[in-house]
Design an enzyme around this catalytic site. Structure first.
Site, PDB file in Angstrom:
ATOM      1  N   HIS A   9     -52.125 -27.892  15.402  1.00 21.19           N
ATOM      2  CA  HIS A   9     -52.914 -26.785  14.873  1.00 21.19           C
ATOM      3  C   HIS A   9     -52.052 -25.813  14.064  1.00 21.19           C
ATOM      4  O   HIS A   9     -50.827 -25.706  14.270  1.00 21.19           O
ATOM      5  CB  HIS A   9     -53.582 -26.016  16.013  1.00 21.19           C
ATOM      6  N   GLU A  11     -50.530 -22.156  12.919  1.00 19.56           N
ATOM      7  CA  GLU A  11     -49.941 -21.112  13.763  1.00 19.56           C
ATOM      8  C   GLU A  11     -51.040 -20.291  14.446  1.00 19.56           C
ATOM      9  O   GLU A  11     -52.000 -19.851  13.806  1.00 19.56           O
ATOM     10  CB  GLU A  11     -49.071 -20.175  12.926  1.00 19.56           C
ATOM     11  N   TRP A  14     -50.602 -16.289  19.287  1.00 23.38           N
ATOM     12  CA  TRP A  14     -49.542 -16.268  20.295  1.00 23.38           C
ATOM     13  C   TRP A  14     -48.297 -17.008  19.833  1.00 23.38           C
ATOM     14  O   TRP A  14     -47.204 -16.696  20.283  1.00 23.38           O
ATOM     15  CB  TRP A  14     -50.059 -16.809  21.631  1.00 23.38           C
ATOM     16  N   GLY A  22     -50.238 -22.629  26.136  1.00 25.26           N
ATOM     17  CA  GLY A  22     -50.860 -23.608  27.025  1.00 25.26           C
ATOM     18  C   GLY A  22     -52.356 -23.735  26.820  1.00 25.26           C
ATOM     19  O   GLY A  22     -52.837 -23.885  25.709  1.00 25.26           O
ATOM     20  N   ARG A  60     -57.925 -23.074  18.511  1.00 27.25           N
ATOM     21  CA  ARG A  60     -56.921 -23.152  17.452  1.00 27.25           C
ATOM     22  C   ARG A  60     -56.842 -24.551  16.858  1.00 27.25           C
ATOM     23  O   ARG A  60     -56.581 -24.705  15.660  1.00 27.25           O
ATOM     24  CB  ARG A  60     -55.559 -22.683  17.970  1.00 27.25           C
ATOM     25  N   GLU A  87     -53.159 -28.617  24.994  1.00 30.42           N
ATOM     26  CA  GLU A  87     -51.737 -28.375  25.142  1.00 30.42           C
ATOM     27  C   GLU A  87     -51.309 -28.566  26.595  1.00 30.42           C
ATOM     28  O   GLU A  87     -52.145 -28.568  27.510  1.00 30.42           O
ATOM     29  CB  GLU A  87     -51.434 -26.936  24.686  1.00 30.42           C
ATOM     30  N   LYS A  88     -50.026 -28.760  26.810  1.00 26.03           N
ATOM     31  CA  LYS A  88     -49.486 -28.768  28.172  1.00 26.03           C
ATOM     32  C   LYS A  88     -49.800 -27.428  28.826  1.00 26.03           C
ATOM     33  O   LYS A  88     -49.693 -26.381  28.194  1.00 26.03           O
ATOM     34  CB  LYS A  88     -47.962 -28.968  28.122  1.00 26.03           C
ATOM     35  N   HIS A  89     -50.190 -27.464  30.102  1.00 27.03           N
ATOM     36  CA  HIS A  89     -50.474 -26.233  30.827  1.00 27.03           C
ATOM     37  C   HIS A  89     -49.157 -25.620  31.295  1.00 27.03           C
ATOM     38  O   HIS A  89     -48.376 -26.272  31.993  1.00 27.03           O
ATOM     39  CB  HIS A  89     -51.378 -26.514  32.027  1.00 27.03           C
ATOM     40  N   TYR A  90     -48.909 -24.367  30.901  1.00 26.01           N
ATOM     41  CA  TYR A  90     -47.638 -23.712  31.212  1.00 26.01           C
ATOM     42  C   TYR A  90     -47.676 -22.859  32.483  1.00 26.01           C
ATOM     43  O   TYR A  90     -46.765 -22.063  32.724  1.00 26.01           O
ATOM     44  CB  TYR A  90     -47.186 -22.848  30.034  1.00 26.01           C
ATOM     45  N   LYS A  98     -41.516 -15.761  25.151  1.00 23.21           N
ATOM     46  CA  LYS A  98     -40.442 -16.731  25.381  1.00 23.21           C
ATOM     47  C   LYS A  98     -39.061 -16.081  25.331  1.00 23.21           C
ATOM     48  O   LYS A  98     -38.183 -16.409  26.129  1.00 23.21           O
ATOM     49  CB  LYS A  98     -40.534 -17.862  24.357  1.00 23.21           C
ATOM     50  N   ARG A 115     -39.610 -28.030  27.523  1.00 20.07           N
ATOM     51  CA  ARG A 115     -39.453 -29.374  26.998  1.00 20.07           C
ATOM     52  C   ARG A 115     -39.115 -30.461  28.011  1.00 20.07           C
ATOM     53  O   ARG A 115     -39.144 -31.637  27.660  1.00 20.07           O
ATOM     54  CB  ARG A 115     -38.372 -29.364  25.910  1.00 20.07           C
ATOM     55  N   HIS A 183     -52.146 -30.350  19.763  1.00 21.91           N
ATOM     56  CA  HIS A 183     -51.123 -29.373  20.139  1.00 21.91           C
ATOM     57  C   HIS A 183     -49.752 -30.021  20.234  1.00 21.91           C
ATOM     58  O   HIS A 183     -49.631 -31.252  20.329  1.00 21.91           O
ATOM     59  CB  HIS A 183     -51.509 -28.739  21.478  1.00 21.91           C
TER      60      HIS A 183
END
Length: 249
Positions: A9, A11, A14, A22, A60, A87-90, A98, A115, A183
Site C-alpha cells: 500500500h 504510505e 502511521w 499492524g 490503506r 499486515e503482521k499483527h504487532y 519505532k 523482522r 502490506h
C-alpha cells in the site's frame, strides 16, 4: 506467461509518523495517495490488464488498490478481500513510535520485533479493544479461534502461503494477470515462498510503499523472473527508507 503484481500500500499516516501499525486501520497519507496514483500509471503504461485483484481488510491497502484500478479504468473487475493479506499483527507495539522504542529497547530488539522470522512482539490482552476478537470484521476468526493478539512473520507465512496455493495461484492461472495490494509483511511472506528465501535472509528484505513488484511465471507456474517497476536509484532510496525506520535518528 502468467504475471503476478504485488504492491505494498501507499504510505500511511502511521508510516509517516514512524509508528508500528499492524492491524490498526489507518488511512493513506497524502504521499500514499500519490504513490498509488503513480503505481496505476506505471502499470497502465507497462500494458497490464488485470481481471482479478486481491487485497486485505485494511483501508490503506483497499484504497491503494482502488486508486490503481481507477487509474487503469479497471474498477469493474472482481476484488476479493481477505484477512490473510493483513499486515503482521504487532501486538502491544501497535501505535507506538519505532524510534522511541529503539531509544528504550535498542536497535537490535526493535529489529527482532520488526523482522524476526519467529519472535513475536508482546501480545495484546484479548480484552483490549484493539484485539481483533473485539472487531466485527474478524467475527469469523473469533469463531475459528485464530484471531491473533500478536504475530511473527512465521505466523503471517502460515496464513498466506496456503491461500496462495489454494486461491491466488489458481486465479492467476485462470486470468493470466492478477494484482495483490497488501502490506509489507504479508507480501514478504509470499515473496519468501515464491523465491525460496531462507528464514535468515528474509529479515533483510525491505519492500517500499507504492512500488509494483512483478513476478513472471511460465506455463507450468515456474518463476521465470521478478522485478520492480522503478529505476534502481529510486528503488534503493525507498528500500533504505524502510530499513531506517527502526534505527536511531
Amino acid at each position: 506467461m502468467f504475471k503476478l503484481v504485488l504492491i505494498r500500500h501507499g504510505e500511511s499516516t502511521w508510516n509517516k509518523e514512524n509508528r508500528f501499525t499492524g492491524w490498526t486501520d489507518v488511512d493513506l497519507s497524502e504521499r500514499g495517495f500519490k504513490e498509488a496514483l503513480e503505481a496505476g500509471k506505471k502499470l497502465k503504461e507497462a500494458g497490464f490488464n488485470f481481471r482479478f485483484a486481491y487485497t486485505s481488510f485494511l483501508k490503506r491497502a483497499i484504497k491503494t488498490l482502488n486508486i490503481i484500478l481507477e487509474e487503469m479504468d479497471l474498477l469493474w473487475i472482481p476484488v476479493e478481500k481477505t484477512w490473510r493479506l493483513n499486515e503482521k499483527h504487532y501486538g502491544i507495539l501497535q501505535g507506538l513510535n519505532k524510534t522511541e522504542m529503539v531509544e528504550k529497547y535498542g536497535e537490535k530488539q526493535v529489529l527482532i520485533w520488526r523482522r524476526s522470522y519467529d519472535v513475536r512482539p508482546p501480545a495484546l490482552d484479548d480484552k483490549d479493544e484493539r484485539h481483533p476478537k473485539n472487531s466485527i470484521r474478524y467475527a469469523n476468526l473469533t469463531e475459528e479461534g485464530s484471531a491473533p493478539g500478536t504475530e511473527a512473520l512465521i505466523d503471517t507465512v502460515a496464513r498466506i502461503v496456503p491461500f496462495w496455493k489454494s486461491d491466488i495461484s489458481e486465479k492467476l492461472k485462470e486470468h493470466k494477470e492478477v494484482i495483490v495490494a497488501a502490506h509489507g509483511n504479508s507480501l514478504r511472506g509470499i515473496v519468501k515462498y515464491l523465491k525460496n528465501i531462507s528464514d535468515e535472509d528474509i529479515i533483510s528484505l525491505n519492500l517500499p510503499t507504492g512500488i509494483p513488484y512483478v513476478f513472471e511465471f511460465d506455463e507450468n507456474m515456474k518463476l521465470v523472473k521478478d522485478y520492480f517497476l522503478a529505476d534502481e536509484e529510486t528503488l534503493k532510496k525507498l528500500m533504505e527508507e524502510v530499513a531506517n525506520q527502526g534505527k536511531k535518528k
